[in-house]
Write a protein that holds these residues in place. Structure first.
Motif, PDB file in Angstrom:
ATOM      1  N   GLY A   1      41.692  44.154  53.765  1.00 24.10           N
ATOM      2  CA  GLY A   1      41.142  42.869  54.166  1.00 24.10           C
ATOM      3  C   GLY A   1      39.807  42.537  53.539  1.00 24.10           C
ATOM      4  O   GLY A   1      39.371  41.381  53.572  1.00 24.10           O
ATOM      5  N   ASP A   2      39.116  43.537  52.957  1.00 23.85           N
ATOM      6  CA  ASP A   2      37.834  43.289  52.301  1.00 23.85           C
ATOM      7  C   ASP A   2      38.026  42.430  51.047  1.00 23.85           C
ATOM      8  O   ASP A   2      39.121  42.347  50.487  1.00 23.85           O
ATOM      9  N   LEU A   3      36.927  41.837  50.598  1.00 23.39           N
ATOM     10  CA  LEU A   3      36.947  40.985  49.415  1.00 23.39           C
ATOM     11  C   LEU A   3      36.441  41.764  48.194  1.00 23.39           C
ATOM     12  O   LEU A   3      35.368  42.362  48.233  1.00 23.39           O
ATOM     13  N   VAL A   4      37.223  41.738  47.113  1.00 18.41           N
ATOM     14  CA  VAL A   4      36.895  42.410  45.855  1.00 18.41           C
ATOM     15  C   VAL A   4      36.700  41.344  44.782  1.00 18.41           C
ATOM     16  O   VAL A   4      37.454  40.369  44.713  1.00 18.41           O
ATOM     17  N   PHE A   5      35.713  41.549  43.917  1.00 15.24           N
ATOM     18  CA  PHE A   5      35.348  40.540  42.913  1.00 15.24           C
ATOM     19  C   PHE A   5      35.200  41.191  41.542  1.00 15.24           C
ATOM     20  O   PHE A   5      34.750  42.332  41.424  1.00 15.24           O
ATOM     21  N   ASP A   6      35.598  40.456  40.495  1.00 11.79           N
ATOM     22  CA  ASP A   6      35.368  40.878  39.111  1.00 11.79           C
ATOM     23  C   ASP A   6      34.806  39.692  38.341  1.00 11.79           C
ATOM     24  O   ASP A   6      35.517  38.706  38.120  1.00 11.79           O
ATOM     25  N   PRO A   7      33.526  39.739  37.937  1.00 14.21           N
ATOM     26  CA  PRO A   7      32.940  38.604  37.216  1.00 14.21           C
ATOM     27  C   PRO A   7      33.386  38.502  35.762  1.00 14.21           C
ATOM     28  O   PRO A   7      33.119  37.499  35.115  1.00 14.21           O
ATOM     29  N   MET A   8      34.034  39.547  35.234  1.00 17.16           N
ATOM     30  CA  MET A   8      34.583  39.539  33.877  1.00 17.16           C
ATOM     31  C   MET A   8      36.012  40.032  33.976  1.00 17.16           C
ATOM     32  O   MET A   8      36.342  41.140  33.579  1.00 17.16           O
TER      33      MET A   8
ATOM     34  N   ILE B   1      41.480  33.158  40.388  1.00 21.58           N
ATOM     35  CA  ILE B   1      40.741  33.397  39.155  1.00 21.58           C
ATOM     36  C   ILE B   1      40.081  32.085  38.755  1.00 21.58           C
ATOM     37  O   ILE B   1      40.723  31.034  38.759  1.00 21.58           O
ATOM     38  N   VAL B   2      38.798  32.133  38.439  1.00 16.20           N
ATOM     39  CA  VAL B   2      38.017  30.946  38.109  1.00 16.20           C
ATOM     40  C   VAL B   2      37.615  31.011  36.646  1.00 16.20           C
ATOM     41  O   VAL B   2      37.149  32.056  36.169  1.00 16.20           O
ATOM     42  N   HIS B   3      37.788  29.910  35.928  1.00 19.25           N
ATOM     43  CA  HIS B   3      37.377  29.859  34.522  1.00 19.25           C
ATOM     44  C   HIS B   3      35.909  29.473  34.439  1.00 19.25           C
ATOM     45  O   HIS B   3      35.489  28.465  35.017  1.00 19.25           O
ATOM     46  N   GLY B   4      35.113  30.271  33.736  1.00 19.30           N
ATOM     47  CA  GLY B   4      33.712  29.922  33.564  1.00 19.30           C
ATOM     48  C   GLY B   4      32.880  31.087  33.063  1.00 19.30           C
ATOM     49  O   GLY B   4      33.381  32.178  32.797  1.00 19.30           O
ATOM     50  N   ASP B   5      31.593  30.827  32.911  1.00 20.16           N
ATOM     51  CA  ASP B   5      30.617  31.780  32.414  1.00 20.16           C
ATOM     52  C   ASP B   5      30.043  32.552  33.591  1.00 20.16           C
ATOM     53  O   ASP B   5      29.407  31.977  34.480  1.00 20.16           O
ATOM     54  N   ALA B   6      30.219  33.855  33.620  1.00 19.59           N
ATOM     55  CA  ALA B   6      29.818  34.657  34.777  1.00 19.59           C
ATOM     56  C   ALA B   6      28.317  34.645  35.005  1.00 19.59           C
ATOM     57  O   ALA B   6      27.864  35.001  36.094  1.00 19.59           O
ATOM     58  N   ARG B   7      27.534  34.243  34.012  1.00 20.16           N
ATOM     59  CA  ARG B   7      26.096  34.153  34.226  1.00 20.16           C
ATOM     60  C   ARG B   7      25.720  32.969  35.083  1.00 20.16           C
ATOM     61  O   ARG B   7      24.575  32.810  35.497  1.00 20.16           O
TER      62      ARG B   7
ATOM     63  N   VAL C   1      38.860  37.812  44.047  1.00 19.88           N
ATOM     64  CA  VAL C   1      38.441  36.645  43.279  1.00 19.88           C
ATOM     65  C   VAL C   1      37.854  37.150  41.969  1.00 19.88           C
ATOM     66  O   VAL C   1      37.248  38.221  41.911  1.00 19.88           O
ATOM     67  N   GLY C   2      38.078  36.383  40.901  1.00 20.98           N
ATOM     68  CA  GLY C   2      37.567  36.776  39.606  1.00 20.98           C
ATOM     69  C   GLY C   2      37.092  35.581  38.802  1.00 20.98           C
ATOM     70  O   GLY C   2      37.490  34.438  39.069  1.00 20.98           O
TER      71      GLY C   2
ATOM     72  N   PRO D   1      32.568  29.077  45.207  1.00 19.02           N
ATOM     73  CA  PRO D   1      32.257  28.338  46.434  1.00 19.02           C
ATOM     74  C   PRO D   1      31.270  29.098  47.314  1.00 19.02           C
ATOM     75  O   PRO D   1      31.171  30.320  47.257  1.00 19.02           O
ATOM     76  N   GLU D   2      30.560  28.380  48.128  1.00 24.30           N
ATOM     77  CA  GLU D   2      29.574  28.959  49.033  1.00 24.30           C
ATOM     78  C   GLU D   2      30.184  30.017  49.946  1.00 24.30           C
ATOM     79  O   GLU D   2      29.497  30.969  50.356  1.00 24.30           O
ATOM     80  N   LYS D   3      31.477  29.905  50.244  1.00 26.01           N
ATOM     81  CA  LYS D   3      32.111  30.840  51.169  1.00 26.01           C
ATOM     82  C   LYS D   3      32.064  32.284  50.682  1.00 26.01           C
ATOM     83  O   LYS D   3      32.231  33.213  51.479  1.00 26.01           O
ATOM     84  N   TYR D   4      31.843  32.491  49.381  1.00 29.04           N
ATOM     85  CA  TYR D   4      31.820  33.857  48.846  1.00 29.04           C
ATOM     86  C   TYR D   4      30.429  34.489  48.902  1.00 29.04           C
ATOM     87  O   TYR D   4      30.301  35.694  48.715  1.00 29.04           O
ATOM     88  N   ARG D   5      29.407  33.704  49.137  1.00 25.84           N
ATOM     89  CA  ARG D   5      28.037  34.227  49.111  1.00 25.84           C
ATOM     90  C   ARG D   5      27.861  35.286  50.203  1.00 25.84           C
ATOM     91  O   ARG D   5      28.081  35.046  51.385  1.00 25.84           O
ATOM     92  N   GLY D   6      27.455  36.499  49.795  1.00 27.66           N
ATOM     93  CA  GLY D   6      27.194  37.575  50.741  1.00 27.66           C
ATOM     94  C   GLY D   6      28.432  38.155  51.399  1.00 27.66           C
ATOM     95  O   GLY D   6      28.312  38.878  52.387  1.00 27.66           O
ATOM     96  N   GLN D   7      29.625  37.891  50.840  1.00 26.08           N
ATOM     97  CA  GLN D   7      30.866  38.328  51.490  1.00 26.08           C
ATOM     98  C   GLN D   7      31.623  39.411  50.726  1.00 26.08           C
ATOM     99  O   GLN D   7      32.554  40.012  51.267  1.00 26.08           O
ATOM    100  N   VAL D   8      31.264  39.688  49.488  1.00 24.74           N
ATOM    101  CA  VAL D   8      32.020  40.625  48.657  1.00 24.74           C
ATOM    102  C   VAL D   8      31.670  42.063  49.026  1.00 24.74           C
ATOM    103  O   VAL D   8      30.501  42.442  49.079  1.00 24.74           O
ATOM    104  N   ALA D   9      32.702  42.877  49.268  1.00 26.57           N
ATOM    105  CA  ALA D   9      32.493  44.289  49.596  1.00 26.57           C
ATOM    106  C   ALA D   9      32.348  45.145  48.346  1.00 26.57           C
ATOM    107  O   ALA D   9      31.611  46.134  48.346  1.00 26.57           O
ATOM    108  N   LEU D  10      33.059  44.774  47.281  1.00 27.75           N
ATOM    109  CA  LEU D  10      33.076  45.594  46.066  1.00 27.75           C
ATOM    110  C   LEU D  10      33.271  44.722  44.841  1.00 27.75           C
ATOM    111  O   LEU D  10      34.104  43.807  44.851  1.00 27.75           O
TER     112      LEU D  10
END
Length: 373
Positions: free
Chosen positions: A110-117, A165-171, A135-136, A178-187
């Motif tokens: 149930g945790d949220l995992v993120f990959d900026p690249m 998956i979101v298209h864009g520059d990770a910088r 989310v990536g 979206p704001e909903k992801y702020r402070g929510q990613v576990a890994l």
């Protein structure tokens, strides 16, 4: 796994998307053996009884270590039936077992995992296969499409957890997610682009080469003329761009959340570049702290030896380097640098916040743009 990067850098906090990192900080991690600071007593959040986080630069050799047996089956076997064939063309695919191991070790269902690249979406697929949300972000449109196809294939296997998956520059994470992801990613599980000597596939006389010679392919990220791509810029600009990405990652991580970064050293004009230690410096500049430096095996563990799984191209590269007098060996592992976001930002009393309350970001986290306080 490759991202836009401009030709100039400015001071932290400016609107320009790069963050310069101190040359002294890099040199300290790269050369000195006495850079460990005092410990703060702030836990990572991964294990309530686990190790403490240092606020300064932690000596790489002093970090806890572990070895991940992540190549007991071949990369092709790990991907068979789980990834679309187009994934094969990515020049630096993360080994699925590496992402899966990190996800099991640092998250719960149930945790949220993120990959900026995100590349072809390996982290995202392994996350939803393990019952996590994902989310990536990916810079190149082609790999966004491939990642979406891999997520659809995972859903066809019955894994319908939230993933996008979101298209864009990770910088530019504050403007992408979206704001909903702020402070929510576990890994966060990711890898920067590095040394072209580690990438690519080959065709030989025995596998269809028209002229009988060895030809390399699928060894570049997009167009080599794209100077906005982190894979096509110099070493120090790569570090500056990756620092900016980690600064954005600090804002989406929950307090105590972790970042697992797979990375290898490489050689530049015969000089060994200790990229793993320099990535630790990037993390420190982004307000994160190192907690582990692990080894993810790229070779199978047999009864009495490691069975290397190097490609033809990698073996050919080693042979040519030895002929020139450089005694290289086949790479059998990747470093995994594990960073964490402190439960308590520096300068804040530990009694003022906890890992169970509202999201608390590091005092170096992104403070401008759409996520500005």
């Amino acid at each position: 796994m490759s991202h836009q990067h401009p030709a100039t850098s400015t001071t932290p906090g400016s609107d320009d998307p790069t963050v310069p990192i101190s040359r002294t900080l890099i040199d300290a991690l790269d050369t000195t053996g006495d850079t460990s600071p005092a410990q703060t007593g702030t836990t990572t959040g991964h294990d309530p009884s686990g190790p403490t986080i240092a606020t300064g630069v932690t000596e790489a050799a002093a970090l806890p270590l572990s070895v991940w047996a992540t190549a007991q089956t071949s990369p092709a076997s790990q991907r068979k039936g789980r990834y679309v064939p187009e994934s094969t063309a990515h020049p630096a695919k993360m080994l699925p077992a590496v992402a899966a191991h990190a996800i099991r070790a640092y998250t719960r269902p149930g945790d949220l995992v993120f990959d900026p690249m995100a590349g072809s979406g390996t982290t995202l697929v392994e996350a939803i296969d393990a019952g996590r949300r994902a989310v990536g972000v990916e810079y190149e449109p082609h790999w966004v499409s491939v990642a979406q196809a891999n997520l659809e294939l995972a859903r066809e296997r019955g894994h319908d957890h939230d993933a996008e998956i979101v298209h864009g520059d990770a910088r530019q994470l504050p403007f992408l997610l979206p704001e909903k992801y702020r402070g929510q990613v576990a890994l966060i599980v990711t890898s920067p682009p590095y040394g072209p000597s580690t990438h690519g596939q080959v065709v030989t006389s025995g596998t269809g080469s028209r002229d009988g010679k060895v030809h390399k392919y699928h060894h570049r990220y997009g167009s080599a003329l794209d100077r906005g791509n982190l894979a096509n810029v110099g070493h120090h600009r790569l570090l500056a761009g990756f620092t900016r990405i980690l600064t954005g990652c600090a804002a989406v991580l929950r307090p105590g959340g972790h970042i697992a970064i797979t990375v290898r050293p490489w050689r530049e004009h015969s000089e060994l570049i200790d990229l793993p230690s320099q990535i630790i410096a990037c993390g420190h500049a982004a307000g994160l702290v190192p907690v582990e430096r692990c080894v993810a095996l790229l070779a199978r563990v047999a009864d009495r030896e490691l069975v290397a799984r190097g490609s033809f191209f990698q073996r050919d590269f080693i042979r040519k380097q030895r002929e020139q007098g450089l005694p290289l060996h086949l790479i059998a592992h990747e470093d995994v640098i594990v960073l964490a976001k402190p439960l308590v930002p520096s300068g804040t009393s530990s009694s003022a916040s906890s890992g169970e309350g509202p999201a608390v970001t590091s005092d170096r986290a992104v403070s401008r743009g759409r996520w500005a306080a």
